[in-house]
Motif scaffolding. Structure first.
Motif, PDB file in Angstrom:
ATOM      1  N   ALA A 111     -30.604  -8.570  -7.209  1.00 20.30           N
ATOM      2  CA  ALA A 111     -31.964  -8.791  -7.738  1.00 20.30           C
ATOM      3  C   ALA A 111     -32.361 -10.258  -7.572  1.00 20.30           C
ATOM      4  O   ALA A 111     -33.464 -10.567  -7.091  1.00 20.30           O
ATOM      5  N   TYR A 114     -32.905 -11.133  -3.960  1.00 16.37           N
ATOM      6  CA  TYR A 114     -34.140 -10.523  -3.447  1.00 16.37           C
ATOM      7  C   TYR A 114     -35.339 -11.424  -3.738  1.00 16.37           C
ATOM      8  O   TYR A 114     -36.158 -11.707  -2.855  1.00 16.37           O
ATOM      9  N   TRP A 115     -35.438 -11.903  -4.978  1.00 14.79           N
ATOM     10  CA  TRP A 115     -36.596 -12.735  -5.316  1.00 14.79           C
ATOM     11  C   TRP A 115     -36.527 -14.067  -4.569  1.00 14.79           C
ATOM     12  O   TRP A 115     -37.554 -14.609  -4.151  1.00 14.79           O
ATOM     13  N   ALA A 202     -35.500  -8.738 -13.396  1.00 19.54           N
ATOM     14  CA  ALA A 202     -35.180  -7.313 -13.518  1.00 19.54           C
ATOM     15  C   ALA A 202     -34.971  -6.901 -14.961  1.00 19.54           C
ATOM     16  O   ALA A 202     -34.658  -7.727 -15.828  1.00 19.54           O
ATOM     17  N   CYS A 230     -42.333  -1.840 -15.138  1.00 18.75           N
ATOM     18  CA  CYS A 230     -41.705  -2.731 -14.148  1.00 18.75           C
ATOM     19  C   CYS A 230     -42.584  -2.829 -12.903  1.00 18.75           C
ATOM     20  O   CYS A 230     -42.777  -3.921 -12.354  1.00 18.75           O
ATOM     21  N   LEU A 236     -37.868  -5.758 -11.081  1.00 22.03           N
ATOM     22  CA  LEU A 236     -36.964  -4.723 -10.553  1.00 22.03           C
ATOM     23  C   LEU A 236     -36.354  -3.920 -11.703  1.00 22.03           C
ATOM     24  O   LEU A 236     -36.085  -4.464 -12.778  1.00 22.03           O
ATOM     25  N   ASP A 263     -34.688   0.586  -8.600  1.00 18.05           N
ATOM     26  CA  ASP A 263     -34.607  -0.227  -7.380  1.00 18.05           C
ATOM     27  C   ASP A 263     -33.159  -0.455  -6.981  1.00 18.05           C
ATOM     28  O   ASP A 263     -32.828  -0.520  -5.798  1.00 18.05           O
ATOM     29  N   ILE A 287     -35.230  -3.733  -0.281  1.00 22.08           N
ATOM     30  CA  ILE A 287     -34.525  -4.850  -0.938  1.00 22.08           C
ATOM     31  C   ILE A 287     -33.449  -5.389   0.007  1.00 22.08           C
ATOM     32  O   ILE A 287     -33.415  -6.587   0.327  1.00 22.08           O
TER      33      ILE A 287
END
Ligand SMILES: Cc1ncc(COP(=O)(O)O)c(C=O)c1O
Length: 446
Positions: A111, A114-115, A202, A230, A236, A263, A287
């Protein structure tokens, strides 16, 4: 040397395990134990399975482990295809691990990565729930709302925001029991807004809470409502299915029965059924693709990620589950087991709630049904029941402390998916007997 008393569910001196066969374990003194929970809900197809053992032996005869970052393998690729097939088309990436904690740790890191890959590294905060358990590594423990397990480490844990548990039997103060799911989703939304959606990476939750609360499924509309929240705020959704997934609730993904797609999800326990430690973090195509496009790699993994013999074990276990239709069996037999337990235990005023999904069932004990008042902590009721059951030849999983002030007693029942009807009858009878003996010993002390 470790003490045989140092671990366990407060069961005293531990017997020495000798062997397992199907739903039974045997100690070196010849005592037999029915696996009513496999300890912590891990053993999905029972013990000593010849087909699984043969698959592991065959893999070991070739090679135990081809290091994942140098080689792929048949076992790894076939298991990956099987898992992705079970999870549905949204999912395309898997990072393997050797435990649930590692799988959750990787979920958190995927997570964050990903960001970062999306150019939004400030989205780094996690939101989790009270009375949850996600594992024992510092990251996984940080998102766990489990005071007793966190306490000695509190100062070193990362800062996480917690929202209320989703427990219909004990709805959080300030929530509307008639629309609990919506009410809790609203609380999550307020939490996201308070932290600032631009800061939140997340929300992590267990679709059915395991050890932290004693097999508590969320209210029916909850998962869908938190998914919508979300989505609205670009946060996420991580499903921790380490205990409730891999078929334990009757569908391979626990959330599938609610038609909700997270996710990222973490699985372990039932995946390889305890034959070799194995966990996995499974995430959506977009992702993983974003991480690979931006960073060239998924920056989480371990020496034994995708360990070849562990994958061979997972593959053999999952093939048996598929071939023998065990998910259908759990789906149809689980509710029947729940109602058999409910009627067998109905005469005990101290049984406040019987709940769960599939073969993950919780029994909560209270001093008085009407008020749901828990037993005093010193009474150690759930552990006393588990101890009694253990000495009568039944393994069940005691959980304590999910009610305010460290109170609350539950027993989790989580048998293998291929447990027979006769064994389930034995389970119900032995558990009822252990509860009866424990409660009457307290009512009439010697
Ligand atoms: C929901 C959940 N997540 C994570 C974990 C951690 O798994 P492990 O003990 O395999 O590290 C557990 C273990 O009980 C669990 O129940």
């Amino acid at each position: 040397m470790t003490s045989s008393r140092a671990i366990g569910f407060g069961l005293g001196d531990l017997p020495r395990i000798a062997r397992g066969e199907g739903s039974y374990l045997f100690d070196t003194e010849g005592r037999r134990y029915l696996d009513g929970s496999g300890g912590p809900a891990a053993f999905s197809i029972g013990h000593g399975n010849r087909e699984v053992n043969a698959a592991i032996s065959a893999q070991l005869a070739q090679i135990a482990c081809g290091y994942r970052y140098l080689f792929t393998s048949d076992a790894l690729e076939q298991l990956t295809a099987l898992i992705l097939g079970q999870c549905g088309p949204a999912f395309a990436h898997i990072v393997y691990a050797s435990s649930g904690s590692e799988a959750v740790e990787s979920a958190l890191k995927v997570a964050l990565q990903y960001w970062d890959a999306r150019g939004l590294p400030q989205k780094h905060r996690f939101i989790a729930r009270e009375r949850s358990y996600h594992g024992n590594t510092l990251g996984a423990l940080s998102v766990s709302g489990f005071r007793e397990r966190r306490r000695p480490f509190e100062r070193s844990l990362i800062e996480v925001a917690f929202v209320s548990a989703a427990n219909a039997y004990r709805p959080a103060a300030g929530t509307d029991p008639a629309r609990l799911g919506a009410s809790l989703a609203q609380e999550l939304e307020q939490c996201i807004l308070r932290l600032g959606p631009q800061n939140v990476a997340a929300f992590i939750f267990e679709p059915v809470v395991g050890a932290a609360a004693g097999a508590v499924p969320a209210p029916p509309d909850y998962a869908r409502a938190v998914r919508e929240v979300c989505d609205r705020h670009d946060v996420l959704l991580i499903a921790d299915e380490v205990m409730c997934g891999s078929g334990r609730c009757g569908s391979w993904r626990a959330l599938a029965s609610e038609a909700v797609v997270p996710d990222i999800m973490a699985v372990a326990k039932g995946l390889a059924g305890g034959y070799i430690p194995l966990g996995a973090t499974i995430f959506k195509r977009e992702i993983g693709d974003a991480l690979l496009a931006e960073h060239g790699a998924i920056l989480t993994g371990y020496t034994y990620s995708g360990h070849t013999a562990a994958c061979a074990a997972g593959l053999a276990v999952q093939r048996i589950i598929e071939r023998e239709g065990l998910l259908e069996r759990v789906r149809s037999r689980g509710p029947a087991l729940q109602s058999e337990l409910r009627s067998s235990l109905a005469r005990f005023e101290e049984v406040g709630d019987v709940r769960g999904r599939g073969y993950l069932i919780g029994i909560e004990f209270v001093r008085e049904r009407a008020t749901k008042t828990p037993f005093p902590r010193e009474r150690g009721l759930s552990h006393s029941i588990a101890r009694r059951a253990f000495s009568d030849g039944l393994i069940c999983y005691p959980c304590a402390g999910h009610v305010e002030g460290g109170l609350g007693d539950t027993i989790i029942i989580a048998p293998p998916y291929n447990v027979s009807d006769a064994e389930l009858t034995e389970l119900t009878e032995k558990l009822t007997g252990a509860i009866e003996k424990t409660l009457s010993a307290a009512a009439h002390p010697p």
